[in-house]
Write a protein that holds these residues in place. Structure first.
Motif, short mmCIF file in Angstrom:
data_model
loop_
_atom_site.label_atom_id
_atom_site.label_comp_id
_atom_site.label_asym_id
_atom_site.label_seq_id
_atom_site.Cartn_x
_atom_site.Cartn_y
_atom_site.Cartn_z
N ALA A 1 0.87 -1.17 0.00
CA ALA A 1 0.00 0.00 0.00
C ALA A 1 0.90 1.22 0.00
O ALA A 1 1.68 1.43 0.94
CB ALA A 1 -0.88 0.00 1.23
N MET A 2 0.84 2.02 -1.07
CA MET A 2 1.72 3.18 -1.23
C MET A 2 0.88 4.43 -1.31
O MET A 2 -0.06 4.50 -2.10
CB MET A 2 2.58 3.00 -2.49
CG MET A 2 3.54 1.82 -2.39
SD MET A 2 4.37 1.39 -3.95
CE MET A 2 3.05 0.51 -4.81
N THR A 3 1.22 5.41 -0.49
CA THR A 3 0.44 6.64 -0.44
C THR A 3 1.36 7.84 -0.48
O THR A 3 2.55 7.75 -0.16
CB THR A 3 -0.42 6.69 0.84
OG1 THR A 3 0.42 6.56 1.98
CG2 THR A 3 -1.46 5.59 0.84
N GLY A 4 0.78 9.00 -0.81
CA GLY A 4 1.55 10.23 -0.93
C GLY A 4 1.55 11.04 0.33
O GLY A 4 0.85 10.74 1.31
N ALA A 5 2.32 12.11 0.31
CA ALA A 5 2.39 13.02 1.45
C ALA A 5 1.14 13.88 1.48
O ALA A 5 0.44 14.05 0.49
CB ALA A 5 3.63 13.90 1.34
N ARG A 6 0.88 14.41 2.66
CA ARG A 6 -0.20 15.38 2.76
C ARG A 6 0.34 16.76 2.37
O ARG A 6 0.03 17.28 1.31
CB ARG A 6 -0.79 15.36 4.17
CG ARG A 6 -1.53 14.04 4.48
CD ARG A 6 -2.18 14.09 5.87
NE ARG A 6 -1.18 13.99 6.93
CZ ARG A 6 -0.73 12.84 7.41
NH1 ARG A 6 -1.18 11.70 6.90
NH2 ARG A 6 0.17 12.81 8.38
N GLU A 7 1.15 17.34 3.25
CA GLU A 7 1.73 18.62 2.89
C GLU A 7 3.26 18.56 2.78
O GLU A 7 3.90 19.56 2.54
CB GLU A 7 1.37 19.70 3.93
CG GLU A 7 -0.12 20.07 3.97
CD GLU A 7 -0.90 19.15 4.90
OE1 GLU A 7 -2.10 19.01 4.71
OE2 GLU A 7 -0.25 18.55 5.79
#
Length: 541
Positions: A531-537
């Motif tokens: 499961a790969m996700t991006g940064a928020r800020e």
């Protein structure tokens, strides 16, 4: 804005895995820092300085394969290199790759905790330093957590107690000493002949007799080295298509298909050639119990022919497990050492250690006096280097607790619940069953490729999915059942040398070739199972 980590990647350890990880990740454009508990590079080869310490893989195979320049500019002196030479090689590579400025020595990582807001790890060392990182890569080593059994009364022993993996850097003078050696795995088998050359008397305490074959070590002639260097590309290409991580000579025959006379001739030739490549003489002895028994009987008869005293010889003859199902040992005059009048063998299956005393130890049958005890008692293999660090995942759970029922991973590289954590040669990888330097190269290349993939997509978090871990656990288990490892009732592969450790075959037994195909296929498929996700800020790395 959420906080930004101090560094992209933090590497634990500066052995062969740590050196290559720092180099590869820097080459890929990541900021890297490493911590090493020792005062120099080398890892296991920094710490294991005991007499006779030597690699059991041929030197020409026990080296990095990724650089023709490194291969050209380093020359091994012996077929099986000693500990000092291997550490010099590690230092040579570290200097050549300019990784030393990125390593902080004499600093042990004691804790690491996942920080969701940071999307990274907070790492604490024994010097009080805290560093944050996006990705935590453990290259602490599969065989780096020394194990000392809880012997009763050992604190009462008034003499010198030494563990082989923490041998003093300036050596130990054993001249004229009465020495006890506890343990007859690879380390004990290497150390006993060297210690016997110095000591007044040596008492060897053996719990399990292990199969050992002669190293038949020799200097490497210049023409042999030159041929190897000239075929660097071919050697590298062949390395990753082998099960063992290096090419093993074989007759290509089945032992069950040849006559007794041909069998004896082949095995005698292999015995005289030496090294653990002896196991590859025939293609069926690692798969078929009947075939394996013929190979094992040859070694047993060799032991009986070498050791003069029949009673001592029978104690040294391994029984109860197929040859190669536990790690085979490689020795220099080990069995011959028991022909010396000043060397004694104690069978701990017949008499067990009750307690140490101020002057030695007492078993259920006798008391033994000595000045120095050498503990060749091995390691908490594959998991110990990680579980001795307080690693806390997404819910504050510890990795030690996660693995308490048995260590499970995805590819031996990642663990669900511990995002952005990678384990080089971890449980579930080929690691200790293959040439570990080559396994390290593949693991680090794979990890680096995964991080580059994340960066390209703007992702900062990756975590193995539980279903992927469960699938890989099934693969490791099923593959083990296809080998003779399942017939060894106890071994450090299973963790049976550690009290309370779950009985589970830890490495992947399918070979480096098959592992590479599977792992690379997962990468090609977009890192399936993560499961790969991006940064928020967060700013992109």
């Amino acid at each position: 804005m959420t906080p930004t980590p101090d560094v992209d990647c933090l590497v634990i350890g500066a052995g062969f895995g740590g050196i290559y990880a720092v180099h590869k990740l820097r080459e890929a454009g990541f900021g890297v820092r490493a911590f090493e508990a020792g005062s120099d590079v080398g890892g296991v080869w920094f710490w294991n300085r005991y007499p006779g310490a030597r690699c059991d893989v041929p030197s020409l195979a026990y080296q990095y394969s990724f650089s023709e320049e490194l291969d050209r500019d380093w020359t091994w002196s012996e077929r099986f290199a000693t500990q000092p030479e291997i550490q010099r090689y590690a230092r040579f590579v570290a200097e050549r790759l300019d990784v030393l400025p990125h390593i902080t020595f004499d600093t042990r990582v004691t804790a690491a905790a996942w920080d969701e807001e940071l999307t990274g790890w907070r790492v604490v060392t024994d010097t009080g330093t805290t560093v944050t990182c996006r990705f935590l890569i453990s290259a602490a080593g599969a065989l780096s957590a020394a194990q000392t059994p809880p012997f009763a009364g050992i604190e009462d022993f008034a003499g010198q107690a030494l563990h082989t993996s923490r041998w003093p850097a300036d050596g130990v003078d054993l001249t004229g000493k009465r020495v006890a050696v506890i343990g007859t795995g690879s380390t004990g088998i290497q150390a006993v002949p060297e210690i016997a050359e110095q000591a007044e008397h040596v008492t060897v305490f053996q719990r399990t007799a292990n199969f050992s074959v002669p190293a038949q070590n020799r200097p490497l002639p210049p023409d042999e080295v030159a041929r190897a260097k000239a075929h660097w590309a071919d050697r590298r290409a062949a390395t990753f298509t082998t099960r063992a991580g290096h090419v093993i000579p074989t007759t290509g025959k089945r032992i069950l298909d040849v006559s007794p006379e041909e069998r004896m001739a082949d095995l005698e030739k292999a015995w005289q050639f030496g090294g653990n490549e002896f196991l590859g003489t025939y293609i069926d002895t690692s798969k078929d119990l009947e075939a394996n028994a013929l190979l094992a009987d040859f070694v047993r008869d060799k032991i009986r022919s070498i050791v003069h005293d029949p009673a001592t010889a029978e104690k040294l003859v391994p029984t109860g497990h197929p040859i190669g199902s536990k790690r085979i040992c490689v020795d220099t005059a080990y069995y011959e050492t028991f022909n010396r009048p000043d060397v004694e063998l104690v069978d701990l299956r017949a008499e067990t250690i009750e307690t140490f005393t101020p002057t030695g130890l007492r078993t259920t049958a006798a008391e033994y006096a000595f000045d120095t005890v050498v503990l060749a008692t091995g390691f908490d293999a594959l998991t110990g280097a990680l579980t001795r660090i307080d690693i806390r995942g997404t819910d504050g759970q510890s990795l030690a607790d996660e693995w308490a029922p048995g260590a499970q991973t995805y590819l031996g590289l990642t663990v669900p619940g511990f995002p952005n954590l990678f384990t080089v040669t971890g449980p579930g990888s080929p690691s200790v069953l293959v040439t570990v330097v080559i396994a390290i190269e593949h693991h680090v290349d794979w990890i680096s490729g995964h991080l580059v993939h994340l960066r390209a997509h703007g992702w900062t978090r990756t975590e193995a999915e539980p279903a992927a871990r469960d699938w890989w656990t099934d693969q490791v288990r099923a593959t083990t059942q296809l080998t003779l490892h399942r017939h060894a009732p106890s071994s450090w592969y299973l963790g049976t040398n550690i009290p309370g450790k779950p009985r589970l075959f830890l490495p992947y037994a399918g070979g480096l070739d098959n592992y590479r195909v599977v792992a690379d296929g997962i990468a090609t498929d977009g890192y399936r199972g993560f499961a790969m996700t991006g940064a928020r800020e967060q700013a992109p790395l």
